[in-house]
Design an enzyme around this catalytic site. Sequence first.
Site, PDB file in Angstrom:
ATOM      1  N   ASN A   1       8.545  -4.429   1.465  1.00 55.32           N
ATOM      2  CA  ASN A   1       7.230  -5.060   0.919  1.00 55.32           C
ATOM      3  C   ASN A   1       7.536  -3.371  -0.431  1.00 55.32           C
ATOM      4  OD1 ASN A   1       6.333  -3.036   2.679  1.00 55.32           O
ATOM      5  ND2 ASN A   1       4.281  -3.576   1.993  1.00 55.32           N
ATOM      6  N   ASP A   2       5.772  -3.951  -1.065  1.00 58.10           N
ATOM      7  CA  ASP A   2       5.377  -3.401  -2.155  1.00 58.10           C
ATOM      8  C   ASP A   2       5.911  -2.536  -2.662  1.00 58.10           C
ATOM      9  OD1 ASP A   2       2.571  -3.544  -0.366  1.00 58.10           O
ATOM     10  OD2 ASP A   2       2.079  -2.158  -0.299  1.00 58.10           O
TER      11      ASP A   2
ATOM     12  N   TRP B   1      12.838  -4.665   7.034  1.00 53.97           N
ATOM     13  CA  TRP B   1      12.039  -4.981   6.274  1.00 53.97           C
ATOM     14  C   TRP B   1      11.330  -4.539   4.356  1.00 53.97           C
ATOM     15  CZ3 TRP B   1       7.750  -8.438   7.188  1.00 53.97           C
ATOM     16  CH2 TRP B   1       6.433  -8.403   5.825  1.00 53.97           C
TER      17      TRP B   1
ATOM     18  N   GLU C   1      -6.349  -3.305  -2.423  1.00 53.57           N
ATOM     19  CA  GLU C   1      -5.307  -2.384  -2.453  1.00 53.57           C
ATOM     20  C   GLU C   1      -4.408  -2.852  -3.658  1.00 53.57           C
ATOM     21  OE1 GLU C   1      -3.368  -3.706   2.115  1.00 53.57           O
ATOM     22  OE2 GLU C   1      -3.355  -4.980   1.150  1.00 53.57           O
TER      23      GLU C   1
ATOM     24  N   ARG D   1      -6.822   4.265   0.203  1.00 54.22           N
ATOM     25  CA  ARG D   1      -4.980   3.917  -0.099  1.00 54.22           C
ATOM     26  C   ARG D   1      -4.616   3.876  -1.242  1.00 54.22           C
ATOM     27  NH1 ARG D   1      -5.695  -0.877   4.163  1.00 54.22           N
ATOM     28  NH2 ARG D   1      -4.622  -2.452   3.276  1.00 54.22           N
ATOM     29  N   ASP D   2      -3.318   3.784  -1.110  1.00 50.46           N
ATOM     30  CA  ASP D   2      -2.643   3.593  -2.344  1.00 50.46           C
ATOM     31  C   ASP D   2      -2.868   3.993  -4.165  1.00 50.46           C
ATOM     32  OD1 ASP D   2      -1.840   1.460  -0.339  1.00 50.46           O
ATOM     33  OD2 ASP D   2      -2.883   0.117  -1.506  1.00 50.46           O
TER      34      ASP D   2
ATOM     35  N   GLN E   1       7.627  -0.076  -0.591  1.00 48.44           N
ATOM     36  CA  GLN E   1       7.906   0.094   1.377  1.00 48.44           C
ATOM     37  C   GLN E   1       9.177  -0.741   2.121  1.00 48.44           C
ATOM     38  OE1 GLN E   1       4.201   0.701   2.476  1.00 48.44           O
ATOM     39  NE2 GLN E   1       4.662   2.169   1.198  1.00 48.44           N
TER      40      GLN E   1
ATOM     41  N   TRP F   1       3.037   5.299   2.767  1.00 47.11           N
ATOM     42  CA  TRP F   1       2.450   4.117   2.595  1.00 47.11           C
ATOM     43  C   TRP F   1       2.059   4.425   0.981  1.00 47.11           C
ATOM     44  CZ3 TRP F   1      -2.449   0.954   5.868  1.00 47.11           C
ATOM     45  CH2 TRP F   1      -1.729   0.073   6.623  1.00 47.11           C
ATOM     46  N   SER F   2       2.282   2.492   0.466  1.00 39.40           N
ATOM     47  CA  SER F   2       1.884   2.869  -1.208  1.00 39.40           C
ATOM     48  C   SER F   2       1.254   3.615  -2.154  1.00 39.40           C
ATOM     49  CB  SER F   2       1.587   1.388  -1.683  1.00 39.40           C
ATOM     50  OG  SER F   2       2.547   0.372  -0.919  1.00 39.40           O
TER      51      SER F   2
HETATM   52  N1  DQQ Z   1       1.147  -1.987   1.772  1.00 38.20           N
HETATM   53  C1  DQQ Z   1       1.492  -0.780   2.183  1.00 38.20           C
HETATM   54  C2  DQQ Z   1      -0.281  -0.101   1.668  1.00 38.20           C
HETATM   55  C3  DQQ Z   1      -0.926  -1.344   0.194  1.00 38.20           C
HETATM   56  C4  DQQ Z   1      -0.207  -2.551   1.269  1.00 38.20           C
HETATM   57  C5  DQQ Z   1       1.676  -0.602   3.453  1.00 38.20           C
HETATM   58  C6  DQQ Z   1      -0.273  -4.152   0.295  1.00 38.20           C
HETATM   59  O1  DQQ Z   1       0.151   0.991   1.626  1.00 38.20           O
HETATM   60  O2  DQQ Z   1      -2.088  -1.488   1.045  1.00 38.20           O
HETATM   61  O3  DQQ Z   1       3.019  -1.750   3.454  1.00 38.20           O
HETATM   62  O4  DQQ Z   1       0.284  -4.695   0.482  1.00 38.20           O
END
Ligand code: DQQ
Length: 469
Positions: free
Chosen positions: A48-49, A46, A217, A165-166, A65, A109-110
């Site tokens: 993601n961001d 997997w 986000e 976050r982020d 991610q 996380w991001s």
């Molecule tokens: N994905 C991350 C977070 C963020 C979200 C976690 C956005 O930090 O807010 O994988 O897709």
Amino acid sequence: MDTENRMTTTHEDLLAQAERSLAAARAAAESDPLHPIYHITAPANWMNDPNGPVLYKGVYHLFYQLNPYGPDSANKAWGHVVSRDLVHWEHWPVALVPGPSAYDSEGVWSGCCVVHEGVPTILYTGVRPEVQCVARSADGLRTWAKEAANPVIGAPPRDDLTAFRDPFAWREGDEWRMLLGAGIAGQGGTALLYRSRDLVEWEYVHPLCIGFGQVWECPNFFPLGDKDVLVVSPYGPVQYSVGTYQEARFAPGEWHTLDLGGAADFYAPNSLLDAHGRRVMWGWIKGGGTAGRPWNGALSLPRVLTLTADDRVAVAPASELTRLRGAHSRVEDVHLRADGANPLAHLAGDTLEIAAELEVGNVDACGLGLRCGSNGEAAAQIVYERDGNQLRLNGTGGRLAPFLPDRPLQLRVFLDRSIVEVYANGRDCLTGRVYPNGNEGLGLSLFVTGGRARLKTMDVWDMGSIWEG
Ligand code: DQQ
């Protein structure tokens, strides 16, 4: 990998376990016929961001991610890819994984990556709860050590937040500024502004601005032309606003959708300022086809953002992508009508760039079919519709902004197995997916309903892989 096991070992051991898991799944992911070859993907499982894009000593580093343990959204770590030209990439070791300390044992996380006093420094959100953390590299971004004082921000500044976050940081004068993606219950999405001199001691300033939705986000905030742009991911299509940043507050203009394909196809984008002063952005393209595939998720092509005269953000694929072009075919000056033969019947491929200029004439609709099967049926269609003067990618419901009606339609279409990116008239973009029935559809088609159109030119290139070595 459960939290308890994570907390009885070292970060190095956890990284090694993650690498072993990725290595075991890699061949199956790469041999999947829907797996892209010129979009960034994780080695397997997997993603993601996009996280922490940074240019360091002439080399582009991009993190993302990653779940090293499966094609599902869990165990969030930071994967790492590296490029010298923004186009060809190589996988580097996983940078950060959850644990062994409690503050990030449920997820790394991001966040972002900046260079402070010569030291590459990652800011990320540790979970759970959401706290802000720091990691540094002493060997040119290859390995990372988590800061002993983590979490550097251990609690939100107010108790009515719906997210915290982020981190996204930038240099301002002699200090760092940072935004955190958040929402204020009953008020709306927001980005919280912080300041610091050393990236460890942070002082909360106030919300940069408060707006629509519940949570913003992955805020991205940067100057573009003579304006400032805030980009947020609000659990829906990514939004941006062109406005002005003054005295630590952002006065947004109107909000617009950055990619017209929808949140599943372009989300949580992240950007950097490149060696040529361009703002380059990548977003997360979710999914990978049917369930059970050994990979899920990719990053969009690198996109260059510019400010238009009417305060919109124009999006174009980075010019370096032409380096991936291989075998070339050209079709020109073809008059198209509903009962005409398909002028693209001799072309085929599932890793293509297509550049076309189309005079839409008096048609009700016309367009380009991708991944057509032997019965001629296209798995995806990019359709111009006179009604509304708009462009649509069948299956996504997305649409592009209206064109200037007296202009020919200029399209650049990137097909990469199961990913389609459409760029129109140098300004708008739409990302979507194409999942052929079976994996065999490779044909292209041009079609027209209710009138006549003219294809001025169409160039089609086979695209090469981005992976080095
Ligand atoms: N994905 C991350 C977070 C963020 C979200 C976690 C956005 O930090 O807010 O994988 O897709």
